[in-house]
Design an enzyme around this catalytic site. Structure first.
Site, PDB file in Angstrom:
ATOM      1  N   GLY A   1     -10.873  42.499  13.559  1.00 28.13           N
ATOM      2  CA  GLY A   1     -11.945  42.873  12.645  1.00 28.13           C
ATOM      3  C   GLY A   1     -11.985  44.342  12.260  1.00 28.13           C
ATOM      4  O   GLY A   1     -13.053  44.870  11.942  1.00 28.13           O
TER       5      GLY A   1
ATOM      6  N   MET B   1      -7.577  33.694   9.572  1.00 30.79           N
ATOM      7  CA  MET B   1      -6.246  33.113   9.631  1.00 30.79           C
ATOM      8  C   MET B   1      -6.255  31.583   9.505  1.00 30.79           C
ATOM      9  O   MET B   1      -5.520  30.883  10.192  1.00 30.79           O
ATOM     10  CB  MET B   1      -5.539  33.544  10.924  1.00 30.79           C
ATOM     11  CG  MET B   1      -5.465  35.062  11.097  1.00 30.79           C
ATOM     12  SD  MET B   1      -4.813  35.948   9.653  1.00 30.79           S
ATOM     13  CE  MET B   1      -3.077  35.938  10.062  1.00 30.79           C
TER      14      MET B   1
ATOM     15  N   ILE C   1      -6.026  28.405   6.570  1.00 29.36           N
ATOM     16  CA  ILE C   1      -5.789  28.039   5.171  1.00 29.36           C
ATOM     17  C   ILE C   1      -7.005  27.256   4.685  1.00 29.36           C
ATOM     18  O   ILE C   1      -7.513  26.382   5.397  1.00 29.36           O
ATOM     19  CB  ILE C   1      -4.503  27.194   5.050  1.00 29.36           C
ATOM     20  CG1 ILE C   1      -3.300  28.100   5.362  1.00 29.36           C
ATOM     21  CG2 ILE C   1      -4.377  26.567   3.676  1.00 29.36           C
ATOM     22  CD1 ILE C   1      -1.990  27.355   5.484  1.00 29.36           C
ATOM     23  N   LEU C   2      -7.478  27.604   3.507  1.00 35.25           N
ATOM     24  CA  LEU C   2      -8.686  26.970   2.969  1.00 35.25           C
ATOM     25  C   LEU C   2      -8.306  25.920   1.930  1.00 35.25           C
ATOM     26  O   LEU C   2      -7.348  26.099   1.174  1.00 35.25           O
ATOM     27  CB  LEU C   2      -9.591  28.034   2.340  1.00 35.25           C
ATOM     28  CG  LEU C   2     -10.122  29.068   3.353  1.00 35.25           C
ATOM     29  CD1 LEU C   2     -10.674  30.299   2.639  1.00 35.25           C
ATOM     30  CD2 LEU C   2     -11.181  28.447   4.256  1.00 35.25           C
TER      31      LEU C   2
ATOM     32  N   ASN D   1      -9.654  38.415  -0.572  1.00 30.99           N
ATOM     33  CA  ASN D   1      -8.832  38.408   0.641  1.00 30.99           C
ATOM     34  C   ASN D   1      -8.039  39.706   0.696  1.00 30.99           C
ATOM     35  O   ASN D   1      -7.703  40.278  -0.335  1.00 30.99           O
ATOM     36  CB  ASN D   1      -7.858  37.229   0.607  1.00 30.99           C
ATOM     37  CG  ASN D   1      -6.983  37.173   1.850  1.00 30.99           C
ATOM     38  OD1 ASN D   1      -7.478  37.337   2.974  1.00 30.99           O
ATOM     39  ND2 ASN D   1      -5.693  36.947   1.682  1.00 30.99           N
TER      40      ASN D   1
ATOM     41  N   HIS E   1      -4.431  41.181   2.205  1.00 31.88           N
ATOM     42  CA  HIS E   1      -3.143  40.702   2.721  1.00 31.88           C
ATOM     43  C   HIS E   1      -2.228  41.909   2.944  1.00 31.88           C
ATOM     44  O   HIS E   1      -2.164  42.803   2.092  1.00 31.88           O
ATOM     45  CB  HIS E   1      -2.518  39.728   1.715  1.00 31.88           C
ATOM     46  CG  HIS E   1      -1.217  39.172   2.203  1.00 31.88           C
ATOM     47  ND1 HIS E   1      -1.144  38.181   3.166  1.00 31.88           N
ATOM     48  CD2 HIS E   1       0.059  39.499   1.902  1.00 31.88           C
ATOM     49  CE1 HIS E   1       0.121  37.918   3.413  1.00 31.88           C
ATOM     50  NE2 HIS E   1       0.873  38.704   2.657  1.00 31.88           N
TER      51      HIS E   1
ATOM     52  N   ASP F   1      -2.229  33.333  -0.607  1.00 32.72           N
ATOM     53  CA  ASP F   1      -1.781  34.699  -0.887  1.00 32.72           C
ATOM     54  C   ASP F   1      -1.355  34.868  -2.352  1.00 32.72           C
ATOM     55  O   ASP F   1      -0.357  35.532  -2.663  1.00 32.72           O
ATOM     56  CB  ASP F   1      -0.651  35.116   0.068  1.00 32.72           C
ATOM     57  CG  ASP F   1      -1.110  35.096   1.519  1.00 32.72           C
ATOM     58  OD1 ASP F   1      -2.312  35.324   1.768  1.00 32.72           O
ATOM     59  OD2 ASP F   1      -0.280  34.847   2.411  1.00 32.72           O
TER      60      ASP F   1
HETATM   61  C1  GAR Z   1      -4.898  42.625   8.513  1.00 30.02           C
HETATM   62  O1  GAR Z   1      -3.689  43.325   8.498  1.00 30.02           O
HETATM   63  C2  GAR Z   1      -4.986  41.689   7.329  1.00 30.02           C
HETATM   64  O2  GAR Z   1      -4.405  42.214   6.179  1.00 30.02           O
HETATM   65  C3  GAR Z   1      -4.196  40.512   7.836  1.00 30.02           C
HETATM   66  O3  GAR Z   1      -4.589  40.373   9.181  1.00 30.02           O
HETATM   67  C4  GAR Z   1      -4.944  41.657   9.693  1.00 30.02           C
HETATM   68  C5  GAR Z   1      -6.337  41.566  10.287  1.00 30.02           C
HETATM   69  O4  GAR Z   1      -6.673  42.745  10.931  1.00 30.02           O
HETATM   70  N1  GAR Z   1      -4.490  39.337   7.100  1.00 30.02           N
HETATM   71  C6  GAR Z   1      -3.606  38.372   6.896  1.00 30.02           C
HETATM   72  O5  GAR Z   1      -2.477  38.399   7.335  1.00 30.02           O
HETATM   73  C7  GAR Z   1      -4.112  37.208   6.072  1.00 30.02           C
HETATM   74  N2  GAR Z   1      -3.036  36.391   5.633  1.00 30.02           N
HETATM   75  P1  GAR Z   1      -8.194  43.054  11.305  1.00 30.02           P
HETATM   76  O6  GAR Z   1      -8.715  41.826  12.036  1.00 30.02           O
HETATM   77  O7  GAR Z   1      -8.109  44.246  12.205  1.00 30.02           O
HETATM   78  O8  GAR Z   1      -8.932  43.318  10.023  1.00 30.02           O
END
Ligand code: GAR
Length: 185
Positions: free
Chosen positions: A14, A92, A94-95, A109, A111, A147
């Site tokens: 987060g 994480m 898929i919707l 979102n 990415h 994505d």
């Molecule tokens: C982030 O790097 C985000 O971009 C990625 O997960 C991480 C979450 O970090 N998201 C994905 O890969 C979605 N496909 P966080 O929990 O510290 O924000």
């Protein structure tokens, strides 16, 4: 100022949620976070939300028979808290297309790649393996295809000769924390 109500969906650390919380704490920021929802009860992001006084909800996907059922519960939880905007922040799951279709141009979102390159997982590892010179991150509107969807903001991060997956992840995350609040604004 009437602030738009936003719900943030997380699965883990987060740190992007934290960036959004910090931005929303500014008086002139046009959005307030009304609820943080996690599919994972262990997500550290839940503690960040508690600390900021934001209501949290755990909806564990393992308790549902199908993606449709999980997404219905998610949708109900979003309506219940009055969310007008939804931010996926390291969420994480898929919707389903049905769910996404209920939030047209209302769901963002983040990415960790320069989309449309490197959709999916392990984006930095794959970029390092390919020898590309730039990594980065993208905030985009969510559409049924994973994505994909209209790009709001991107940040490019040069890949340095000695980068590892870890160092690159860290530098890209710093940029994620800049662009997500900007995109939300
Ligand atoms: C982030 O790097 C985000 O971009 C990625 O997960 C991480 C979450 O970090 N998201 C994905 O890969 C979605 N496909 P966080 O929990 O510290 O924000």
């Amino acid at each position: 100022m009437t602030k738009q109500k936003c719900a943030v969906l997380i699965s883990g650390n987060g740190s992007n949620l934290q960036a959004l919380i910090d931005a929303c704490a500014k008086p002139d920021f046009p959005v307030q976070i009304v609820r943080v929802i996690s599919n994972n009860e262990q997500a550290f992001g839940l503690q960040r939300a508690h600390k900021a006084g934001i209501e949290t909800l755990i909806i564990d996907h393992r308790g549902f028979h199908s993606r449709d059922d999980f997404d219905l519960a998610l949708h109900d939880a979003l309506i219940e808290c009055g969310a007008q905007i939804v931010c996926l922040a390291g969420f994480m799951r898929i919707l389903t297309a049905d769910f996404v279709g209920k939030w047209p141009a209302k769901m963002l979102n983040i990415h960790p790649s320069l989309l449309p390159s490197y959709r999916g997982l392990h984006t930095h590892r794959r970029a390092l393996e390919d020898g590309v010179k730039f990594a980065g991150c993208t905030v985009h509107f969510v559409v049924p295809e994973m994505d994909a969807g209209p790009i709001v903001i991107q940040a490019a991060v040069p890949i340095l000769p000695n980068d590892t997956e870890q160092t690159l992840t860290q530098r890209v995350l710093e940029q994620e924390h800049h662009i997500y609040p900007q995109a939300l604004r």
